[in-house]
Design a protein around this motif. Structure first.
Motif, PDB file in Angstrom:
ATOM      1  N   PRO A 282       0.830  -1.130   0.209  1.00 20.93           N
ATOM      2  CA  PRO A 282       0.049  -0.058   0.091  1.00 20.93           C
ATOM      3  C   PRO A 282       0.878   1.277  -0.076  1.00 20.93           C
ATOM      4  O   PRO A 282       2.013   1.166   0.474  1.00 20.93           O
ATOM      5  CB  PRO A 282      -0.786  -0.034   1.315  1.00 20.93           C
ATOM      6  CG  PRO A 282       0.128  -1.026   2.193  1.00 20.93           C
ATOM      7  CD  PRO A 282       0.932  -1.985   1.281  1.00 20.93           C
ATOM      8  N   ASP A 283       0.307   2.364  -0.553  1.00 20.56           N
ATOM      9  CA  ASP A 283       0.990   3.721  -0.394  1.00 20.56           C
ATOM     10  C   ASP A 283       1.567   3.818   0.891  1.00 20.56           C
ATOM     11  O   ASP A 283       2.783   4.468   0.985  1.00 20.56           O
ATOM     12  CB  ASP A 283       0.174   4.596  -1.016  1.00 20.56           C
ATOM     13  CG  ASP A 283       0.162   4.415  -2.414  1.00 20.56           C
ATOM     14  OD1 ASP A 283       0.629   3.740  -3.145  1.00 20.56           O
ATOM     15  OD2 ASP A 283      -0.996   5.388  -3.194  1.00 20.56           O
ATOM     16  N   SER A 284       0.871   3.592   2.112  1.00 12.55           N
ATOM     17  CA  SER A 284       1.044   4.070   3.391  1.00 12.55           C
ATOM     18  C   SER A 284       2.529   3.393   3.825  1.00 12.55           C
ATOM     19  O   SER A 284       3.029   4.238   4.885  1.00 12.55           O
ATOM     20  CB  SER A 284       0.046   3.488   4.278  1.00 12.55           C
ATOM     21  OG  SER A 284      -0.154   2.310   4.017  1.00 12.55           O
ATOM     22  N   VAL A 285       2.943   2.659   3.212  1.00 15.66           N
ATOM     23  CA  VAL A 285       4.336   1.944   3.595  1.00 15.66           C
ATOM     24  C   VAL A 285       5.591   2.138   2.646  1.00 15.66           C
ATOM     25  O   VAL A 285       6.549   1.913   3.019  1.00 15.66           O
ATOM     26  CB  VAL A 285       4.318   0.508   3.911  1.00 15.66           C
ATOM     27  CG1 VAL A 285       3.296   0.146   4.983  1.00 15.66           C
ATOM     28  CG2 VAL A 285       4.134  -0.142   2.629  1.00 15.66           C
ATOM     29  N   LYS A 286       5.208   3.050   1.547  1.00 13.38           N
ATOM     30  CA  LYS A 286       6.160   3.440   0.666  1.00 13.38           C
ATOM     31  C   LYS A 286       6.853   4.562   0.762  1.00 13.38           C
ATOM     32  O   LYS A 286       6.695   5.498   1.635  1.00 13.38           O
ATOM     33  CB  LYS A 286       5.625   3.317  -0.691  1.00 13.38           C
ATOM     34  CG  LYS A 286       5.044   2.064  -1.284  1.00 13.38           C
ATOM     35  CD  LYS A 286       4.373   2.142  -2.634  1.00 13.38           C
ATOM     36  CE  LYS A 286       3.746   1.084  -2.984  1.00 13.38           C
ATOM     37  NZ  LYS A 286       2.906   0.926  -4.436  1.00 13.38           N
ATOM     38  N   GLU A 287       8.154   4.772   0.292  1.00  6.52           N
ATOM     39  CA  GLU A 287       8.848   5.979   0.550  1.00  6.52           C
ATOM     40  C   GLU A 287       8.248   6.835  -0.702  1.00  6.52           C
ATOM     41  O   GLU A 287       7.776   6.505  -1.845  1.00  6.52           O
ATOM     42  CB  GLU A 287      10.257   5.896   0.165  1.00  6.52           C
ATOM     43  CG  GLU A 287      11.045   4.863   0.920  1.00  6.52           C
ATOM     44  CD  GLU A 287      11.264   5.695   2.310  1.00  6.52           C
ATOM     45  OE1 GLU A 287      11.331   6.879   2.410  1.00  6.52           O
ATOM     46  OE2 GLU A 287      11.646   5.065   3.415  1.00  6.52           O
ATOM     47  N   PRO A 288       8.407   8.315  -0.300  1.00  9.04           N
ATOM     48  CA  PRO A 288       7.865   9.089  -1.350  1.00  9.04           C
ATOM     49  C   PRO A 288       8.394   9.120  -2.809  1.00  9.04           C
ATOM     50  O   PRO A 288       7.816   9.271  -3.961  1.00  9.04           O
ATOM     51  CB  PRO A 288       8.299  10.608  -0.960  1.00  9.04           C
ATOM     52  CG  PRO A 288       8.192  10.365   0.464  1.00  9.04           C
ATOM     53  CD  PRO A 288       8.837   8.869   0.797  1.00  9.04           C
ATOM     54  N   SER A 289      10.034   8.553  -2.900  1.00 10.38           N
ATOM     55  CA  SER A 289      10.578   8.509  -4.071  1.00 10.38           C
ATOM     56  C   SER A 289       9.926   7.410  -4.857  1.00 10.38           C
ATOM     57  O   SER A 289       9.806   7.224  -6.024  1.00 10.38           O
ATOM     58  CB  SER A 289      12.179   8.334  -3.754  1.00 10.38           C
ATOM     59  OG  SER A 289      12.205   7.232  -3.208  1.00 10.38           O
ATOM     60  N   ASP A 290       9.560   6.265  -4.055  1.00 12.69           N
ATOM     61  CA  ASP A 290       8.828   5.041  -4.584  1.00 12.69           C
ATOM     62  C   ASP A 290       7.495   5.413  -5.379  1.00 12.69           C
ATOM     63  O   ASP A 290       7.253   4.912  -6.453  1.00 12.69           O
ATOM     64  CB  ASP A 290       8.689   3.837  -3.718  1.00 12.69           C
ATOM     65  CG  ASP A 290      10.099   3.541  -3.186  1.00 12.69           C
ATOM     66  OD1 ASP A 290      10.915   3.491  -3.933  1.00 12.69           O
ATOM     67  OD2 ASP A 290       9.748   3.024  -1.882  1.00 12.69           O
ATOM     68  N   LEU A 291       6.829   6.356  -4.884  1.00  9.53           N
ATOM     69  CA  LEU A 291       5.614   6.898  -5.471  1.00  9.53           C
ATOM     70  C   LEU A 291       5.776   7.605  -6.643  1.00  9.53           C
ATOM     71  O   LEU A 291       5.084   7.291  -7.534  1.00  9.53           O
ATOM     72  CB  LEU A 291       4.771   7.688  -4.431  1.00  9.53           C
ATOM     73  CG  LEU A 291       4.058   6.876  -3.197  1.00  9.53           C
ATOM     74  CD1 LEU A 291       3.318   7.993  -2.227  1.00  9.53           C
ATOM     75  CD2 LEU A 291       3.364   5.831  -3.542  1.00  9.53           C
ATOM     76  N   LEU A 292       6.917   8.356  -6.400  1.00 11.76           N
ATOM     77  CA  LEU A 292       7.336   9.466  -7.933  1.00 11.76           C
ATOM     78  C   LEU A 292       7.453   8.447  -8.767  1.00 11.76           C
ATOM     79  O   LEU A 292       7.315   8.837  -9.878  1.00 11.76           O
ATOM     80  CB  LEU A 292       8.306  10.248  -7.258  1.00 11.76           C
ATOM     81  CG  LEU A 292       7.832  11.400  -6.506  1.00 11.76           C
ATOM     82  CD1 LEU A 292       9.063  12.070  -5.836  1.00 11.76           C
ATOM     83  CD2 LEU A 292       7.116  12.392  -7.195  1.00 11.76           C
ATOM     84  N   ASP A 293       8.610   7.184  -8.645  1.00 14.57           N
ATOM     85  CA  ASP A 293       8.518   6.492  -9.880  1.00 14.57           C
ATOM     86  C   ASP A 293       7.486   5.745 -10.391  1.00 14.57           C
ATOM     87  O   ASP A 293       7.380   5.759 -11.476  1.00 14.57           O
ATOM     88  CB  ASP A 293       9.534   5.359  -9.224  1.00 14.57           C
ATOM     89  CG  ASP A 293      11.023   5.849  -8.854  1.00 14.57           C
ATOM     90  OD1 ASP A 293      11.515   6.875  -9.756  1.00 14.57           O
ATOM     91  OD2 ASP A 293      11.757   5.358  -7.875  1.00 14.57           O
ATOM     92  N   GLU A 294       6.575   5.484  -9.492  1.00 14.19           N
ATOM     93  CA  GLU A 294       5.215   4.747 -10.003  1.00 14.19           C
ATOM     94  C   GLU A 294       4.578   5.801 -10.850  1.00 14.19           C
ATOM     95  O   GLU A 294       3.796   5.483 -11.674  1.00 14.19           O
ATOM     96  CB  GLU A 294       4.316   4.289  -8.701  1.00 14.19           C
ATOM     97  CG  GLU A 294       5.255   3.110  -7.956  1.00 14.19           C
ATOM     98  CD  GLU A 294       4.282   2.522  -6.966  1.00 14.19           C
ATOM     99  OE1 GLU A 294       3.249   2.950  -6.970  1.00 14.19           O
ATOM    100  OE2 GLU A 294       4.657   1.749  -6.346  1.00 14.19           O
ATOM    101  N   MET A 295       4.629   7.184 -10.475  1.00 23.52           N
ATOM    102  CA  MET A 295       3.864   8.164 -11.044  1.00 23.52           C
ATOM    103  C   MET A 295       4.293   8.691 -12.412  1.00 23.52           C
ATOM    104  O   MET A 295       3.829   9.460 -13.044  1.00 23.52           O
ATOM    105  CB  MET A 295       3.444   9.146 -10.239  1.00 23.52           C
ATOM    106  CG  MET A 295       2.640   8.861  -8.865  1.00 23.52           C
ATOM    107  SD  MET A 295       2.727  10.214  -7.671  1.00 23.52           S
ATOM    108  CE  MET A 295       1.841  11.510  -8.439  1.00 23.52           C
ATOM    109  N   HIS A 296       5.457   7.900 -12.819  1.00 23.96           N
ATOM    110  CA  HIS A 296       6.224   8.137 -14.079  1.00 23.96           C
ATOM    111  C   HIS A 296       6.265   9.712 -14.463  1.00 23.96           C
ATOM    112  O   HIS A 296       6.178  10.226 -15.516  1.00 23.96           O
ATOM    113  CB  HIS A 296       5.188   7.683 -15.421  1.00 23.96           C
ATOM    114  CG  HIS A 296       4.521   6.389 -15.106  1.00 23.96           C
ATOM    115  ND1 HIS A 296       5.616   5.226 -15.168  1.00 23.96           N
ATOM    116  CD2 HIS A 296       3.558   5.680 -15.008  1.00 23.96           C
ATOM    117  CE1 HIS A 296       5.127   4.047 -15.121  1.00 23.96           C
ATOM    118  NE2 HIS A 296       3.756   4.350 -14.931  1.00 23.96           N
TER     119      HIS A 296
END
Length: 699
Positions: A400-414
């Motif tokens: 879930p997003d809640s356990v990810k790092e912000p940089s991981d989310l940014l990579d997923e958001m392309h």
């Protein structure tokens, strides 16, 4: 026999596909049967899998990413006659055993006789029989067959396939229902899904509502995903010598058929199923740490559990894996993201379905040629049926997003350019280490739209990228509930970011928020369609510095409204260029400039007491708002994509951001509503355009 050349094989394949396509158009283009008493059958190309008319509510062109074609077969109880169109011969209705024989269920009829159930199926009732196909019986082991006709006097598990009363497909109304069988009153679970698909203990009903004089019969099967390349392992010479592999193979095969014939109560709840399988030992540890075991033991509620295997956990970074297996909060967040309310068997998915997890997240469950996927995780262990739901083993952990790092989310958001520039400047640590922040990430298109000099600075000067991050990382973790109108956010510099909520989205300064705000443990991330540039001047200072707006500057100063555009606020200024003023009659312009009261009304028509960015204007409708003077100001786009005001005035430059609002340049002055009329009929628009064209020619 010679091998067929590759070209010939390709031609043969093309001919087969053409024939299938033609058959689909010929038979599937209409719902009308070619003759009486004929039922539509959809067959999945290359698998032999069939869906009967009353099993799937409509013709699907693709099932599990494979094309389908339609054929017609005699409906139950009817047969063909020579020389007749369709199926005109009605068969006499027999008992349930006769019905099984007519359907070609040879294995079921033989097993029923061996279990001394002949009299029950011929003379007693009424019953509903869930009869496994011959394929399901062939895949069973010798041990499983012994359970169907035991020699120790215990009842046959075939009785678990028989329920009292007549239960037709229409009887199964809810997604999750349980019915008592005649096997020691044990219950069987029936689930009904989209497209009319129904399952019994996760075995799909492939042919429903076959009538008999003493009940109704449904044919069930469990072989679908073997044809699609998935399913359980078969014994082979490599693992035959390993005692451990033999034991695992036997366990897998027993679980496989007994999903159909073994009572739910004897299979245990979901927690018991998971803890009995060492392939899920890492998941077991996470369950203990999170104290979620009791959730999976609850009865009366149906769940679907997507359980990652040990190899799935092994793919995680060691730091994150340690957090999941030691921190209760992290473990609970991860496990709740793998549990879905409701029972979703593998055979229920013919296309795709979005599932809502316990943490309000979303998982896309879809059927492909390679098998079932949950998001991008492959289902490697399908349909482990439990008394309170079903388990699917997957080969990746769904984070879930809640356990990810912000940089991981940014990579997923392309947002590749944003991340590339950040890493090039050695600043990725700011995305990982900063906590309680919100990051606004521009798209690749937004960064590429910057002037070449600005792009070069961001690429070659780490300080320039650091300054950009200062304005794109704001203090405080934003949530959807905090995104409200007239919100100002503190950044790493003195300039603030203005948030404006409009009907179709959220504006960040003059940028539009793209997609949902994604929240993680350390903060939130929002994709935007523009690079945020901090403003340095007020609206009045912008007007004073622009030579093309000197006439409007004079009008604002003479009207006494210059102080308004110097102070804090959220204004929109529609600033006419000098050329726009040149269209006015000089005598009338001089009169107005010498009349402060009239001039104040004139300037007031060009000021709106609300900040309106271009992204807030709907593409296919209008946006109306009152000006400071009180006239209605209407924004819309013409057929060429130009932004217009009051349907006539073109906005020549948009979204110049100021400390206290936004400025748009326009190519004509805003006229009083008493001059331009209340309505905007086509006749009026034509007359007004003609009058404006006349004035321009005259000047």
């Amino acid at each position: 026999m010679k091998t067929m050349p590759s070209v010939s094989r390709l031609l043969l394949g093309a001919c087969i596909l053409l024939a299938v396509s033609t058959m689909g158009r010929r038979n599937g283009g209409t719902r009308e049967p070619p003759g009486p008493n004929m039922c539509m059958v959809q067959e999945v190309y290359g698998t032999g899998e069939k869906f009967f008319t009353h099993c799937v509510a409509k013709h699907l062109k693709m099932i599990c990413e494979r094309p389908t074609f339609v054929s017609w077969d005699c409906c139950s109880g009817y047969d063909r006659e020579r020389g007749q169109q369709g199926c005109t011969k009605e068969k006499p209705l027999g008992n349930l055993l006769d019905t099984a024989k007519e359907l070609g269920l040879r294995q079921f009829t033989e097993r029923a006789a061996m279990a001394n159930l002949t009299d029950l199926l011929e003379n007693q009732g009424a019953f509903t029989v869930f009869a496994p196909s011959d394929t399901a019986f062939r895949e069973s082991t010798a041990y499983e067959k012994s359970l169907l006709h035991p020699t120790d006097g215990s009842p046959s598990l075939l009785l678990y396939h028989i329920a009292p009363g007549k239960l037709s497909l229409n009887t199964f109304r809810n997604r999750n229902q349980e019915f008592v069988t005649i096997y020691q009153d044990k219950k069987i679970r029936v689930n009904k899904y989209a497209y009319g698909v129904a399952t019994v203990n996760c075995a799909r009903i492939i042919r429903p509502d076959e009538k008999g004089t003493n009940g109704v019969m449904h044919v069930i099967d469990k072989q679908r995903f073997r044809a699609f390349g998935g399913g359980h392992r078969r014994m082979n010479s490599r693992n035959a010598l390993s005692l451990a592999s033999v034991w695992m193979y036997l366990n897998e095969q027993i679980f496989y058929l007994l999903q159909v014939v073994k009572p739910l109560e004897l299979q245990g709840n979901m927690a018991e199923r998971i803890f009995s399988d060492d392939r899920y030992s890492k998941f077991q540890m996470a369950l203990f740490v999170s104290d979620m075991v009791n959730q999976l033991r609850q009865t009366g509620k149906g769940y679907t559990l997507l359980a990652p295997t040990n190899s799935a956990f092994a793919k995680l970074p060691s730091e994150l894996l340690d957090r999941i297996l030691t921190d209760a909060d992290t473990a609970e967040k991860v496990i709740r993201h793998h549990v879905v309310k409701g029972v979703y068997c593998g055979d229920a998915i013919v296309v795709s379905v979005g599932l809502k997890t316990l943490d309000d997240g979303r998982v896309l469950f879809r059927c492909t040629k390679q098998g079932l996927l949950a998001n991008n995780a492959r289902v490697v262990d399908q349909d482990l049926v439990a008394s309170n739901g079903v388990i699917h083993g997957i080969d990746e952990v769904l984070l879930p997003d809640s356990v990810k790092e912000p940089s991981d989310l940014l990579d997923e958001m392309h947002v590749k350019r944003f991340m590339e520039l950040t890493r090039r400047a050695g600043l990725e640590y700011r995305l990982r280490n900063d906590s309680n922040v919100t990051i606004f990430a521009p798209t690749d298109e937004a960064i590429n739209a910057l002037p070449s000099r600005a792009r070069a600075a961001l690429t070659n000067e780490p300080l320039a990228m650091s300054r950009l991050l200062d304005y794109h990382i704001v203090k405080g973790k934003l949530t959807e509930n905090r995104l409200i109108g007239d919100l100002e956010l503190d950044t790493g510099i003195s300039a603030k970011i203005k948030v404006n909520v409009f009907r179709n989205g959220v504006a960040i300064n003059t940028a539009k928020a793209l997609g949902p705000l994604r929240e993680c443990d350390k903060g939130s991330v929002q994709k935007i369609n523009k690079v945020l540039v901090p403003p340095e001047k007020t609206l009045m200072e912008l007007i004073g510095d622009d030579r093309d707006l000197s006439m409007f500057k004079q009008a604002v100063e003479s009207s006494g409204l210059s102080d308004l555009l110097l102070r804090e606020g959220r204004f929109t200024v529609l600033a006419p260029t000098n050329r726009a003023f040149s269209y006015l009659n000089q005598w009338r312009l001089d009169q107005m400039m010498n009349n402060p009261a009239r001039l104040k009304k004139f300037v007031g028509r060009h000021i709106i007491n609300r900040m309106i960015a271009e992204c807030e204007i709907p593409a296919s409708s209008t946006y109306g708002i009152q000006s400071r003077q009180g006239d209605l100001t209407v924004f819309n786009y013409d057929t060429r994509g130009n932004l217009l005001v009051n349907d006539l005035i073109k906005v020549t430059q948009t979204d110049t951001l100021a400390l206290n609002g936004v400025l748009h340049k326009i190519d004509d002055v805003m006229k009083c509503s008493c001059e331009r009329g209340v309505t905007m009929s086509p006749k009026y628009q034509h007359r007004t355009r003609g009058r404006r064209h006349y004035h321009r020619l005259r000047h």
